[in-house]
Design a protein around this motif. Structure first.
Motif, PDB file in Angstrom:
ATOM      1  N   SER A 245       0.935  -1.260   0.584  1.00 25.30           N
ATOM      2  CA  SER A 245       0.295  -0.157   0.285  1.00 25.30           C
ATOM      3  C   SER A 245       0.992   1.242   0.148  1.00 25.30           C
ATOM      4  O   SER A 245       0.411   2.162  -0.621  1.00 25.30           O
ATOM      5  N   ASN A 246       1.593   1.115   0.892  1.00 19.92           N
ATOM      6  CA  ASN A 246       2.538   2.192   0.710  1.00 19.92           C
ATOM      7  C   ASN A 246       3.987   2.611  -0.627  1.00 19.92           C
ATOM      8  O   ASN A 246       4.565   3.724  -0.968  1.00 19.92           O
ATOM      9  N   ARG A 247       3.135   1.862  -1.704  1.00 20.82           N
ATOM     10  CA  ARG A 247       4.550   1.814  -2.728  1.00 20.82           C
ATOM     11  C   ARG A 247       5.998   1.726  -2.813  1.00 20.82           C
ATOM     12  O   ARG A 247       6.586   2.292  -3.380  1.00 20.82           O
ATOM     13  N   LYS A 248       6.496   1.144  -1.308  1.00 20.59           N
ATOM     14  CA  LYS A 248       7.661   1.167  -1.707  1.00 20.59           C
ATOM     15  C   LYS A 248       8.091  -0.583  -1.416  1.00 20.59           C
ATOM     16  O   LYS A 248       9.697  -0.738  -1.477  1.00 20.59           O
ATOM     17  N   ARG A 249       7.368  -1.139  -1.773  1.00 18.72           N
ATOM     18  CA  ARG A 249       7.123  -2.322  -1.419  1.00 18.72           C
ATOM     19  C   ARG A 249       6.924  -3.587  -3.080  1.00 18.72           C
ATOM     20  O   ARG A 249       6.252  -3.594  -3.217  1.00 18.72           O
ATOM     21  N   VAL A 250       7.289  -4.056  -4.299  1.00 17.22           N
ATOM     22  CA  VAL A 250       6.998  -4.801  -5.195  1.00 17.22           C
ATOM     23  C   VAL A 250       7.660  -6.446  -5.604  1.00 17.22           C
ATOM     24  O   VAL A 250       9.285  -6.459  -4.797  1.00 17.22           O
ATOM     25  N   ALA A 251       7.089  -7.283  -4.618  1.00 16.72           N
ATOM     26  CA  ALA A 251       7.565  -8.413  -5.286  1.00 16.72           C
ATOM     27  C   ALA A 251       6.544  -9.480  -6.096  1.00 16.72           C
ATOM     28  O   ALA A 251       5.090  -8.917  -6.624  1.00 16.72           O
ATOM     29  N   VAL A 252       7.437 -10.269  -6.545  1.00 19.14           N
ATOM     30  CA  VAL A 252       6.873 -11.063  -7.490  1.00 19.14           C
ATOM     31  C   VAL A 252       6.565 -12.523  -7.058  1.00 19.14           C
ATOM     32  O   VAL A 252       7.737 -13.194  -6.380  1.00 19.14           O
ATOM     33  N   ASP A 253       5.442 -13.489  -7.105  1.00 18.82           N
ATOM     34  CA  ASP A 253       5.697 -15.063  -7.040  1.00 18.82           C
ATOM     35  C   ASP A 253       4.398 -15.180  -7.781  1.00 18.82           C
ATOM     36  O   ASP A 253       3.675 -14.705  -8.721  1.00 18.82           O
ATOM     37  N   GLY A 254       4.853 -16.654  -7.995  1.00 16.93           N
ATOM     38  CA  GLY A 254       5.182 -16.853  -9.596  1.00 16.93           C
ATOM     39  C   GLY A 254       5.330 -18.256  -9.321  1.00 16.93           C
ATOM     40  O   GLY A 254       7.111 -18.512  -9.195  1.00 16.93           O
ATOM     41  N   PRO A 255       4.933 -18.816 -10.849  1.00 12.15           N
ATOM     42  CA  PRO A 255       6.273 -19.734 -11.392  1.00 12.15           C
ATOM     43  C   PRO A 255       7.327 -18.984 -12.424  1.00 12.15           C
ATOM     44  O   PRO A 255       7.257 -17.954 -13.607  1.00 12.15           O
ATOM     45  N   VAL A 256       8.490 -19.899 -12.728  1.00 10.12           N
ATOM     46  CA  VAL A 256       9.758 -19.719 -13.317  1.00 10.12           C
ATOM     47  C   VAL A 256       9.212 -20.890 -14.905  1.00 10.12           C
ATOM     48  O   VAL A 256       9.064 -22.542 -14.353  1.00 10.12           O
ATOM     49  N   CYS A 257       8.618 -20.800 -16.184  1.00  9.57           N
ATOM     50  CA  CYS A 257       8.643 -21.456 -17.166  1.00  9.57           C
ATOM     51  C   CYS A 257       9.832 -21.454 -18.404  1.00  9.57           C
ATOM     52  O   CYS A 257      10.348 -20.624 -18.548  1.00  9.57           O
ATOM     53  N   ASN A 258       9.618 -21.924 -19.259  1.00  9.60           N
ATOM     54  CA  ASN A 258      10.453 -22.698 -19.751  1.00  9.60           C
ATOM     55  C   ASN A 258       9.210 -23.038 -20.930  1.00  9.60           C
ATOM     56  O   ASN A 258       8.667 -25.029 -21.009  1.00  9.60           O
ATOM     57  N   SER A 259       8.275 -22.113 -22.094  1.00  7.69           N
ATOM     58  CA  SER A 259       7.968 -23.179 -23.217  1.00  7.69           C
ATOM     59  C   SER A 259       6.628 -22.889 -22.822  1.00  7.69           C
ATOM     60  O   SER A 259       5.663 -24.471 -22.658  1.00  7.69           O
ATOM     61  N   SER A 260       6.071 -22.383 -21.632  1.00  3.51           N
ATOM     62  CA  SER A 260       4.890 -22.741 -20.701  1.00  3.51           C
ATOM     63  C   SER A 260       4.947 -23.946 -20.126  1.00  3.51           C
ATOM     64  O   SER A 260       3.600 -24.297 -19.390  1.00  3.51           O
ATOM     65  N   ILE A 266       9.287 -19.107  -7.538  1.00  2.00           N
ATOM     66  CA  ILE A 266       9.740 -17.701  -6.488  1.00  2.00           C
ATOM     67  C   ILE A 266       9.162 -16.678  -6.537  1.00  2.00           C
ATOM     68  O   ILE A 266       8.337 -16.799  -6.292  1.00  2.00           O
ATOM     69  N   LEU A 267       9.208 -15.842  -5.163  1.00  2.00           N
ATOM     70  CA  LEU A 267       9.127 -14.405  -4.673  1.00  2.00           C
ATOM     71  C   LEU A 267      10.231 -13.631  -4.870  1.00  2.00           C
ATOM     72  O   LEU A 267      11.142 -13.997  -2.835  1.00  2.00           O
ATOM     73  N   LYS A 268      10.172 -13.303  -4.936  1.00  4.05           N
ATOM     74  CA  LYS A 268      11.259 -12.279  -5.351  1.00  4.05           C
ATOM     75  C   LYS A 268      11.309 -10.707  -5.304  1.00  4.05           C
ATOM     76  O   LYS A 268       9.862 -10.246  -5.464  1.00  4.05           O
ATOM     77  N   ASP A 269      11.778 -10.431  -4.389  1.00  2.84           N
ATOM     78  CA  ASP A 269      11.218  -8.482  -3.597  1.00  2.84           C
ATOM     79  C   ASP A 269      11.954  -8.058  -5.152  1.00  2.84           C
ATOM     80  O   ASP A 269      13.492  -7.651  -5.124  1.00  2.84           O
ATOM     81  N   LEU A 270      11.651  -6.790  -5.221  1.00  2.47           N
ATOM     82  CA  LEU A 270      12.041  -6.214  -6.664  1.00  2.47           C
ATOM     83  C   LEU A 270      11.959  -4.380  -6.369  1.00  2.47           C
ATOM     84  O   LEU A 270      11.729  -3.869  -6.824  1.00  2.47           O
ATOM     85  N   SER A 271      11.891  -4.595  -5.095  1.00  2.00           N
ATOM     86  CA  SER A 271      11.722  -2.830  -4.239  1.00  2.00           C
ATOM     87  C   SER A 271      13.240  -2.463  -5.403  1.00  2.00           C
ATOM     88  O   SER A 271      12.486  -0.880  -4.977  1.00  2.00           O
ATOM     89  N   TYR A 272      13.676  -2.244  -4.479  1.00  5.89           N
ATOM     90  CA  TYR A 272      15.241  -1.724  -5.428  1.00  5.89           C
ATOM     91  C   TYR A 272      15.771  -2.569  -6.540  1.00  5.89           C
ATOM     92  O   TYR A 272      17.060  -1.825  -6.774  1.00  5.89           O
ATOM     93  N   ASP A 273      14.994  -3.358  -7.237  1.00  5.66           N
ATOM     94  CA  ASP A 273      15.766  -3.537  -8.276  1.00  5.66           C
ATOM     95  C   ASP A 273      15.261  -4.051  -9.261  1.00  5.66           C
ATOM     96  O   ASP A 273      14.228  -4.901  -9.124  1.00  5.66           O
ATOM     97  N   ASN A 274      14.535  -3.153 -10.774  1.00  7.08           N
ATOM     98  CA  ASN A 274      14.063  -3.625 -11.664  1.00  7.08           C
ATOM     99  C   ASN A 274      13.386  -4.688 -12.055  1.00  7.08           C
ATOM    100  O   ASN A 274      13.056  -4.960 -13.634  1.00  7.08           O
TER     101      ASN A 274
END
Length: 369
Positions: A245-260, A266-274
């Motif tokens: 809610s404070n827009r200072k933290r963004v994380a990606v949660d989900g699968p890593v795929c190869n041709s579907s 993974i559950l990776k924090d992208l707050s300081y690295d896009n």
């Protein structure tokens, strides 16, 4: 004699005219008592109007829904477009649900609809005492109005809070079913699972054949996402971006795929690295916590598990459908299809907002007093 014949002919003409007048008058008089719907009986085409479903208590799940068509609606949503998937019984209809897809009728097996014609069943649970819920639901409704049909939006919430939501849903132009429950919960997670079970029980009982996705009210979607999940045959999964809610933290949660094909999670924090740079330490064979907004599945798994390689004698399947879905998802990644290909695009964003927000300006104003 000639004048007498002419006078008789005039009298006969007047009698015929009077009889014709009386017949027309009687016909018009009784036509006025005919119901208004009879006016469209011989019309070439009827104007399509969007059906809206009133609140259905979840406690009596065998009770049939009542379909209401509001006057003056111009939305192009129609139950006729998904009649093969959605059961719309009358008020007194207590017959059992129709046979599942693929059953033999007259020696012919029913064919699966084209992926672009598959029904999307979007389930949204509504939390209690969430002051942002009304705004989130209305925003999601505006998104769903842009999705091509067939689409059915199932909204589940507590019975005592349903009146305001029902009034809002009737104005969305989206075909929906509003389900309620009367149970009380102290654990938010337990309440959310119960709401999902209410929705899945409704889908199972009425044999709503389509692709089920739990669309959170606070989710933000790319419209292409809804077209891609129609291609799901059994189970689909995708990465979800979680924004605080404070827009200072963004994380990606989900699968890593190869041709579907799912290779890991993974559950990776992208707050300081896009830049999403994935290493071997970032991946895990199983998801740390199942994000239900990152999955979709074919609804027939609920009543026809053998079709997807599942045994039929599973305990507590009907009582806890969401637990059953969790087990199927975590059991075998080979059944999961990554969306989109290589899972290389974020199409779902989850806004993580607390139910109660502190107001700093309020404390400052009180301090000045």
């Amino acid at each position: 004699m000639g004048s007498l014949d002419r006078s008789k002919k005039k009298i006969q003409l007047w009698k015929k005219a009077l009889l014709h007048f009386v017949l027309c008058f009687v016909t018009g008089f009784f036509t006025g008592f005919a119901p208004p719907s009879a006016v469209n009986l011989f019309s070439a085409s009827a104007v399509e109007r969007s059906p809206v479903v009133v609140v259905v208590p979840a406690a009596s799940i065998k009770a049939a829904e009542h379909v209401v068509e509001p006057a003056g609606s111009t939305a192009n949503r129609s139950l006729e477009g998904i009649s093969r998937s959605v059961l719309v019984p009358t008020v007194n209809d207590v017959d059992p649900p129709p046979p599942h897809e693929g059953s033999n009728v007259g020696g012919a097996e029913e064919k699966s609809p084209h992926p672009r014609e598959r029904l999307l069943i979007l389930v949204t649970t509504v939390r209690r005492d969430d002051r942002f819920q009304g705004a989130f639901l209305r925003r999601l409704a505006h998104t769903l109005r842009l999705v091509p049909p067939p689409l059915l939006w199932i909204v589940v919430q507590a019975h005592e809070d349903a009146a305001a939501t029902a009034a809002m849903l009737r104005t969305t132009g989206v075909m929906y079913r509003h389900l309620t429950f009367k149970e009380n919960f102290t654990d938010p997670e337990a309440e959310a699972d119960h709401q999902r079970n209410v929705a899945l029980s409704h889908v199972e009982y009425h044999r709503l054949t389509g692709i089920v996705h739990f669309a959170g009210a606070s989710n933000v979607y790319d419209l292409q996402f809804f077209e891609d999940i129609r291609d799901v045959e059994a189970f689909g999964t995708w990465p979800v971006a979680i924004v605080s809610s404070n827009r200072k933290r963004v994380a990606v949660d989900g699968p890593v795929c190869n041709s579907s094909k799912v290779q890991g999670w993974i559950l990776k924090d992208l707050s300081y690295d896009n830049r999403l740079l994935i290493t071997g330490t970032d991946m895990s064979p199983k998801p740390r916590k199942l994000n239900i907004s990152g999955f979709a599945f074919n609804s027939s798994i609920l009543w026809d598990p053998e079709r997807w390689g599942r045994p039929t004698s599973l305990p507590d399947t009907s009582q806890d459908s969401i637990k059953f879905v969790h087990e199927v998802i975590l059991e075998d990644e080979t059944k999961l299809k990554g969306i989109p290909a290589d899972c290389s695009r974020i199409m779902v964003w989850h806004l993580d907002t607390p139910s109660i927000l502190s107001l700093p300006f309020h404390s400052k104003n009180q301090g000045r007093r």
